[in-house]
Design a protein around this motif. Structure first.
Motif, PDB file in Angstrom:
ATOM      1  N   LEU A 168      -4.973   9.019   7.807  1.00 24.45           N
ATOM      2  CA  LEU A 168      -4.748   7.593   7.587  1.00 24.45           C
ATOM      3  C   LEU A 168      -3.466   7.428   6.777  1.00 24.45           C
ATOM      4  CD1 LEU A 168      -8.398   6.558   6.626  1.00 24.45           C
ATOM      5  CD2 LEU A 168      -7.308   6.498   8.890  1.00 24.45           C
ATOM      6  N   LEU A 169      -2.552   6.616   7.265  1.00 25.80           N
ATOM      7  CA  LEU A 169      -1.243   6.494   6.648  1.00 25.80           C
ATOM      8  C   LEU A 169      -1.215   5.358   5.622  1.00 25.80           C
ATOM      9  CD1 LEU A 169       1.089   7.072   9.720  1.00 25.80           C
ATOM     10  CD2 LEU A 169      -0.277   8.701   8.397  1.00 25.80           C
ATOM     11  N   ASP A 170      -0.455   5.589   4.578  1.00 26.24           N
ATOM     12  CA  ASP A 170      -0.417   4.705   3.420  1.00 26.24           C
ATOM     13  C   ASP A 170       0.113   3.314   3.768  1.00 26.24           C
ATOM     14  OD1 ASP A 170      -0.747   4.012   0.781  1.00 26.24           O
ATOM     15  OD2 ASP A 170       1.004   5.123   0.044  1.00 26.24           O
ATOM     16  N   ILE A 171      -0.437   2.316   3.104  1.00 23.50           N
ATOM     17  CA  ILE A 171       0.135   0.968   3.138  1.00 23.50           C
ATOM     18  C   ILE A 171       0.284   0.503   1.688  1.00 23.50           C
ATOM     19  CG2 ILE A 171      -0.956   0.445   5.349  1.00 23.50           C
ATOM     20  CD1 ILE A 171      -2.902  -1.377   3.896  1.00 23.50           C
ATOM     21  N   LYS A 172       1.339  -0.253   1.447  1.00 22.77           N
ATOM     22  CA  LYS A 172       1.600  -0.802   0.120  1.00 22.77           C
ATOM     23  C   LYS A 172       1.656  -2.318   0.242  1.00 22.77           C
ATOM     24  CE  LYS A 172       2.261   3.145  -2.115  1.00 22.77           C
ATOM     25  NZ  LYS A 172       1.299   3.599  -3.158  1.00 22.77           N
ATOM     26  N   VAL A 173       0.634  -2.973  -0.268  1.00 21.84           N
ATOM     27  CA  VAL A 173       0.556  -4.431  -0.220  1.00 21.84           C
ATOM     28  C   VAL A 173       0.359  -4.942  -1.642  1.00 21.84           C
ATOM     29  CG1 VAL A 173      -0.685  -6.421   0.691  1.00 21.84           C
ATOM     30  CG2 VAL A 173      -0.443  -4.369   2.082  1.00 21.84           C
ATOM     31  N   LYS A 174       1.227  -5.834  -2.064  1.00 18.26           N
ATOM     32  CA  LYS A 174       1.201  -6.421  -3.403  1.00 18.26           C
ATOM     33  C   LYS A 174       1.230  -5.327  -4.471  1.00 18.26           C
ATOM     34  CE  LYS A 174      -0.750 -10.415  -5.814  1.00 18.26           C
ATOM     35  NZ  LYS A 174      -1.877 -11.359  -5.956  1.00 18.26           N
ATOM     36  N   GLU A 175       2.189  -4.421  -4.318  1.00 13.68           N
ATOM     37  CA  GLU A 175       2.388  -3.344  -5.275  1.00 13.68           C
ATOM     38  C   GLU A 175       3.547  -3.702  -6.202  1.00 13.68           C
ATOM     39  OE1 GLU A 175       0.816  -0.278  -5.551  1.00 13.68           O
ATOM     40  OE2 GLU A 175      -0.640  -0.704  -3.962  1.00 13.68           O
ATOM     41  N   ALA A 225      -0.351  16.921  18.001  1.00 12.23           N
ATOM     42  CA  ALA A 225      -0.784  15.750  17.246  1.00 12.23           C
ATOM     43  C   ALA A 225      -0.705  14.519  18.140  1.00 12.23           C
ATOM     44  CB  ALA A 225       0.078  15.564  16.002  1.00 12.23           C
ATOM     45  N   ILE A 226      -1.435  13.495  17.745  1.00 12.52           N
ATOM     46  CA  ILE A 226      -1.451  12.242  18.500  1.00 12.52           C
ATOM     47  C   ILE A 226      -1.249  11.078  17.540  1.00 12.52           C
ATOM     48  CG2 ILE A 226      -2.737  10.789  20.104  1.00 12.52           C
ATOM     49  CD1 ILE A 226      -4.381  13.221  20.887  1.00 12.52           C
ATOM     50  N   ALA A 227      -0.250  10.264  17.819  1.00  7.56           N
ATOM     51  CA  ALA A 227       0.042   9.081  17.013  1.00  7.56           C
ATOM     52  C   ALA A 227      -0.600   7.862  17.651  1.00  7.56           C
ATOM     53  CB  ALA A 227       1.545   8.888  16.893  1.00  7.56           C
ATOM     54  N   LEU A 228      -1.195   7.008  16.822  1.00  6.71           N
ATOM     55  CA  LEU A 228      -1.847   5.805  17.317  1.00  6.71           C
ATOM     56  C   LEU A 228      -1.348   4.587  16.556  1.00  6.71           C
ATOM     57  CD1 LEU A 228      -4.350   8.164  16.816  1.00  6.71           C
ATOM     58  CD2 LEU A 228      -5.368   6.628  18.468  1.00  6.71           C
ATOM     59  N   SER A 229      -1.182   3.483  17.281  1.00  5.88           N
ATOM     60  CA  SER A 229      -0.748   2.237  16.675  1.00  5.88           C
ATOM     61  C   SER A 229      -1.568   1.076  17.222  1.00  5.88           C
ATOM     62  CB  SER A 229       0.737   2.009  16.972  1.00  5.88           C
ATOM     63  OG  SER A 229       1.127   0.674  16.690  1.00  5.88           O
ATOM     64  N   ARG A 230      -2.011   0.215  16.325  1.00  6.28           N
ATOM     65  CA  ARG A 230      -2.726  -1.005  16.707  1.00  6.28           C
ATOM     66  C   ARG A 230      -3.847  -0.750  17.713  1.00  6.28           C
ATOM     67  NH1 ARG A 230       0.737  -6.392  15.737  1.00  6.28           N
ATOM     68  NH2 ARG A 230       1.650  -5.694  13.774  1.00  6.28           N
ATOM     69  N   SER A 240      -1.805   5.488  12.681  1.00  7.17           N
ATOM     70  CA  SER A 240      -2.641   6.621  12.277  1.00  7.17           C
ATOM     71  C   SER A 240      -2.158   7.843  13.045  1.00  7.17           C
ATOM     72  CB  SER A 240      -4.127   6.370  12.585  1.00  7.17           C
ATOM     73  OG  SER A 240      -4.601   5.231  11.909  1.00  7.17           O
ATOM     74  N   LEU A 241      -2.553   9.018  12.554  1.00  6.11           N
ATOM     75  CA  LEU A 241      -2.121  10.266  13.180  1.00  6.11           C
ATOM     76  C   LEU A 241      -3.308  11.213  13.261  1.00  6.11           C
ATOM     77  CD1 LEU A 241       0.474  11.875  14.129  1.00  6.11           C
ATOM     78  CD2 LEU A 241       0.503  12.828  11.816  1.00  6.11           C
ATOM     79  N   VAL A 242      -3.422  11.919  14.378  1.00  7.20           N
ATOM     80  CA  VAL A 242      -4.469  12.928  14.519  1.00  7.20           C
ATOM     81  C   VAL A 242      -3.820  14.296  14.685  1.00  7.20           C
ATOM     82  CG1 VAL A 242      -6.427  13.754  15.865  1.00  7.20           C
ATOM     83  CG2 VAL A 242      -6.055  11.293  15.597  1.00  7.20           C
ATOM     84  N   VAL A 243      -4.223  15.246  13.844  1.00  6.60           N
ATOM     85  CA  VAL A 243      -3.822  16.640  14.015  1.00  6.60           C
ATOM     86  C   VAL A 243      -4.904  17.302  14.862  1.00  6.60           C
ATOM     87  CG1 VAL A 243      -3.308  18.826  12.863  1.00  6.60           C
ATOM     88  CG2 VAL A 243      -2.630  16.658  11.786  1.00  6.60           C
TER      89      VAL A 243
END
Length: 291
Positions: free
Chosen positions: A162-169, A216-221, A252-255
């Motif tokens: 799970l890739l990082d998100i920065k909201v209201k940081e 690896a497999i990259a996934l979006s939305r 997201s990314l899957v190894v």
């Protein structure tokens, strides 16, 4: 009653019938807005639900939960969560707080990346531990995730990253000075995630994230219909792609694990940057028997 309601992955129509009924019957409805994001704005949710939504940021959920839970012993209060309510420990914590106050709770589930990741063709029961990957800084590059990926790899299991998100940081300077000034939202890209994985591999050198031989497999939305994007390849191939190839966030990314089944390889092949390389690495490195 205090409801925690999963909204699913895409837009206002992903809420369940049971969840929508709870929202319409609530006197206050909060929208948790920092562990993940939906693909639509708050006003579209409000129009569809017929309710005004109160945005609950990290500070409110983690330090002002009493405000959210106020009067929940007398009336219905709802907290809306992107994905499934139990996809983040924060939501488990607020349920425990509600119970400690004698407030009845009810969780209404929905789809999350934890099960929708199956869209890439890998079987859910072949996944091991899920890990989170945070933005590296010059002075902070935590690599404990590598140990979890290695544990999965030793068992031949896939790893959802799970890739990082920065909201209201806040920046370090504004935080130190106590200034309520927030940075623009940031969402980790696939390119940055793969780059960080390779950087840690160069230090650890266990070979589990070797760029040329790790699939690896990259996934979006995921769940977003025409906006959904899935791209498969070696880590090196994914790193070489333009950011546009992976679509809009969230990503997201899957190894891929070494026990990958030939049906998984064949399904994911349709998403491969290079089908020949995908099959070759799956056969030669992973030992997958392909026709």
């Amino acid at each position: 009653m205090f409801y925690i309601i999963g909204l699913g992955l895409c837009d206002e129509k992903d809420i369940t019938v049971r969840g929508l009924e709870a929202v319409k019957g609530s006197s206050r409805v909060y929208l948790e807005a920092y562990t993940s994001i939906l693909m639509v704005q708050k006003d579209r949710l409000e129009a569809f639900y017929g309710k005004e939504l109160i945005v609950a940021d990290r500070d409110m959920v983690e330090t002002q939960s009493d405000e959210i839970l106020k009067d929940a012993d007398k009336e219905d209060i709802s907290l809306l969560v992107v994905g499934d309510p139990y996809g983040a420990t924060t939501h488990t914590d607020i349920v425990l707080r509600a119970r400690s106050m004698g407030v009845q709770t009810r969780v209404i589930h929905n789809a999350s990346i934890m099960n929708a990741v199956g869209a890439c063709g890998l079987q859910l029961y072949n996944f091991g531990q899920t890990v989170s990957l945070v933005f590296f800084t010059e002075t902070w590059k935590p690599d404990s995730f590598y140990d979890r990926i290695k544990e999965n790899a030793d068992l031949g299991m896939h790893t959802l990253v799970l890739l990082d998100i920065k909201v209201k940081e806040q920046s370090e300077e504004n935080l130190a000075r106590g200034r309520k000034i927030y940075e623009p939202p940031r969402y980790m890209s696939i390119t940055q995630a793969v780059s960080q994985l390779i950087e840690v591999e160069e230090t650890r050198q266990s070979g589990i994230l070797s760029p040329e031989s790790t699939l690896a497999i990259a996934l979006s939305r995921v769940g977003g219909g025409p906006e959904e994007r899935i791209v498969a390849g070696t880590l090196a191939e994914l790193l070489a792609q333009s950011s546009e190839a992976f679509g809009e966030p969230l990503h997201s990314l899957v190894v891929v694990g070494r026990r990958v089944h030939h049906l998984e390889v064949e399904y994911a092949e349709s998403f491969a940057v290079d089908k020949k390389t995908w099959r070759n690495v799956a056969s030669r490195v992973y030992g997958c028997a392909l026709d």
